[in-house]
Scaffold this active site. Sequence first.
Site, PDB file in Angstrom:
ATOM      1  N   GLY A  72      61.058  -1.651 -79.744  1.00 32.11           N
ATOM      2  CA  GLY A  72      62.393  -2.672 -78.980  1.00 32.11           C
ATOM      3  C   GLY A  72      63.198  -2.370 -78.478  1.00 32.11           C
ATOM      4  O   GLY A  72      64.803  -2.844 -78.692  1.00 32.11           O
ATOM      5  N   PRO A 117      59.118   3.190 -79.868  1.00 35.20           N
ATOM      6  CA  PRO A 117      59.905   2.999 -78.490  1.00 35.20           C
ATOM      7  C   PRO A 117      58.003   3.134 -77.176  1.00 35.20           C
ATOM      8  O   PRO A 117      57.575   3.643 -76.965  1.00 35.20           O
ATOM      9  CB  PRO A 117      60.340   3.916 -77.572  1.00 35.20           C
ATOM     10  CG  PRO A 117      59.793   5.361 -78.955  1.00 35.20           C
ATOM     11  CD  PRO A 117      59.381   4.968 -79.881  1.00 35.20           C
ATOM     12  N   CYS A 126      51.769 -19.476 -55.286  1.00 37.58           N
ATOM     13  CA  CYS A 126      51.570 -21.307 -54.976  1.00 37.58           C
ATOM     14  C   CYS A 126      52.056 -21.446 -56.736  1.00 37.58           C
ATOM     15  O   CYS A 126      51.180 -22.207 -57.339  1.00 37.58           O
ATOM     16  CB  CYS A 126      50.685 -21.372 -54.617  1.00 37.58           C
ATOM     17  SG  CYS A 126      49.607 -21.064 -53.860  1.00 37.58           S
ATOM     18  N   GLU A 127      53.844 -21.151 -56.831  1.00 42.73           N
ATOM     19  CA  GLU A 127      54.255 -21.660 -57.845  1.00 42.73           C
ATOM     20  C   GLU A 127      55.633 -21.509 -57.830  1.00 42.73           C
ATOM     21  O   GLU A 127      56.121 -20.304 -57.346  1.00 42.73           O
ATOM     22  CB  GLU A 127      53.843 -20.701 -59.406  1.00 42.73           C
ATOM     23  CG  GLU A 127      54.815 -20.493 -60.441  1.00 42.73           C
ATOM     24  CD  GLU A 127      52.975 -21.657 -61.400  1.00 42.73           C
ATOM     25  OE1 GLU A 127      53.263 -22.370 -62.325  1.00 42.73           O
ATOM     26  OE2 GLU A 127      52.184 -21.198 -61.547  1.00 42.73           O
ATOM     27  N   TYR A 177      59.652 -15.092 -69.413  1.00 41.80           N
ATOM     28  CA  TYR A 177      61.052 -14.637 -69.960  1.00 41.80           C
ATOM     29  C   TYR A 177      62.092 -14.942 -70.238  1.00 41.80           C
ATOM     30  O   TYR A 177      63.784 -14.610 -69.904  1.00 41.80           O
ATOM     31  CB  TYR A 177      60.715 -13.341 -70.619  1.00 41.80           C
ATOM     32  CG  TYR A 177      60.113 -12.988 -71.667  1.00 41.80           C
ATOM     33  CD1 TYR A 177      58.758 -13.512 -72.166  1.00 41.80           C
ATOM     34  CD2 TYR A 177      59.036 -11.601 -70.787  1.00 41.80           C
ATOM     35  CE1 TYR A 177      57.917 -12.947 -73.145  1.00 41.80           C
ATOM     36  CE2 TYR A 177      58.252 -11.180 -71.447  1.00 41.80           C
ATOM     37  CZ  TYR A 177      57.076 -11.744 -72.397  1.00 41.80           C
ATOM     38  OH  TYR A 177      56.289 -11.431 -72.845  1.00 41.80           O
TER      39      TYR A 177
HETATM   40  C1  LIG Z   1      55.467  -4.282 -78.475  1.00 43.01           C
HETATM   41  C2  LIG Z   1      55.416  -3.187 -79.731  1.00 43.01           C
HETATM   42  C3  LIG Z   1      56.535  -1.864 -79.717  1.00 43.01           C
HETATM   43  C4  LIG Z   1      57.192  -1.199 -78.695  1.00 43.01           C
HETATM   44  O1  LIG Z   1      58.048  -2.615 -78.383  1.00 43.01           O
HETATM   45  P1  LIG Z   1      59.088  -2.211 -77.299  1.00 43.01           P
HETATM   46  O2  LIG Z   1      60.100  -2.771 -77.053  1.00 43.01           O
HETATM   47  O3  LIG Z   1      57.793  -1.554 -75.563  1.00 43.01           O
HETATM   48  O4  LIG Z   1      59.822  -0.454 -77.699  1.00 43.01           O
HETATM   49  C5  LIG Z   1      56.194  -1.182 -81.248  1.00 43.01           C
HETATM   50  N1  LIG Z   1      56.241  -1.662 -82.300  1.00 43.01           N
HETATM   51  C6  LIG Z   1      54.293  -2.448 -82.246  1.00 43.01           C
HETATM   52  C7  LIG Z   1      53.955  -2.681 -83.244  1.00 43.01           C
HETATM   53  C8  LIG Z   1      55.163  -3.880 -80.451  1.00 43.01           C
HETATM   54  O5  LIG Z   1      54.364  -4.838 -81.169  1.00 43.01           O
END
Ligand SMILES: *Cc1c(COP(=O)(O)O)cnc(C)c1O
Length: 468
Positions: A268, A311, A388-389, A361
């Site tokens: 994340g 990651p 087409c959006e 998003y």
């Molecule tokens: C999506 C996900 C990740 C990776 O997230 P990033 O934002 O790309 O780093 C890692 N672990 C799990 C369980 C996920 O669902």
Amino acid sequence: MSASPLAPGWLVPPADPNALAPAVWPEGAHRDESGVVAIGGVGATALAERFGTPVMVLDEGVARARAARTRTAFESAAARHGTGVRIYYAGKAFLSVEVARWMRQEGLRIDVSTLGELEVALAADVPAALLGFHGNNKSVTEIERAVEVGVGSIIIDSEIEVERLAAVAARQGRTQRVLIRVNTGVHAETHDFLATAHEDQKFGFSLGQAPHIVARVREADHLELEGLHCHIGSQIFGTDGFRESAARLLQVVAQIGGDVPVLNLGGGFGIAYTSADRATPIEELADGILDVVAAECAARGIPLPVVAFEPGRSIIGPAGVTLYEVGTVKDVTVDTEQGTANRRYVSVDGGMSDNPRPALYDAQYSARIASRASSDAPELVRVVGKHCESGDIVVDAEYLPADVAPGDLVAVAATGAYCHALSSNYNHVPRPPVVAVRDGAARVIVRGESIADLLARDAGLAPSRGDE
Ligand SMILES: *Cc1c(COP(=O)(O)O)cnc(C)c1O
């Protein structure tokens, strides 16, 4: 130059609309003497001539360097506290055989969440023991294949799965190592650390349920509890969310006796999509998270586990650039509170089929003319696709040189993660190729689709046609 009244507050008119902000563009990207943007030492015009447009370009050196830097940062932080780490590359961000090889060669493991992702990692000869398998609804087929090939860790997401997995492992006469996914109630992207333990989403077990599931796994003959897992979201800046989630997870570890070999804190980590974003350096994240894990373990008198991370975006996202060709340019007069304003729409030859993130998003991106430098003043533009959006937006707001015109190549930065992975054939648009660049050389790592590829799947064609 003054800002356009249609520009969002964060978008500052650039002094030079040719400049490539270093935080946003792949390291080493630059304009050559003729003003053409080069990525991995390969010019955008040469890439477009050879591979067509759109084309997704992945800078191999950048992807590898980010993987290596992530591993080193976490290894150093963990070593200071006397423990180890595992870094899994989250394959869902972008997975191909070649990228899986790069990650493996840089010392990363790989996370998969479906049979398809598993087979890509296996096809790349990543040892199954170095794979993690996620998902809230893994099929029996997926579980059977994962256990059979010897996937290192399976992350359990429901109580039904405890039984399902134990039964498969028993049938195969194997013992499967598992982690239990816990929903810690921390959602760092919203800066909203939920107080409630009863959260309305599909992943994992609540903090309250987790000890019961741990007991179920410990009772199961063919399962071995390896640890606990959490993942608090994506595109997160700062360390607070990770630190809070780790502390909550360690509270569960203490409740279940403290003996948990692995603590997986998910992925994340946020990246810079625009010059308004400030990505937290990975070393700062590693130190900040490992410090809190060590402090919580010391305070609770429990042994420090191996800490794992997953990651995806932060490794592959900044390595990607998508090149498009401009087809039309159109000025649209827009009413604002201060009177009318002009928005220049720049239409390119791809769009939501190769990058659905703006539509899904409201994601923001940065763009530049890649085929030439211009001395024209910056003009606010919206880069849109050919679908087409009306929500088919590529870059919602950006300043490009005012003379942007049909035939120009436009490059969009930071498209390495969740673009190819989420791409579709909407409007029967073939998916573009993925081209790896490195040290001045380019090669296809994922073949682009042709119209014939699309027709080949259409079972309505007469067999003779379909076989052609
Ligand atoms: C999506 C996900 C990740 C990776 O997230 P990033 O934002 O790309 O780093 C890692 N672990 C799990 C369980 C996920 O669902």
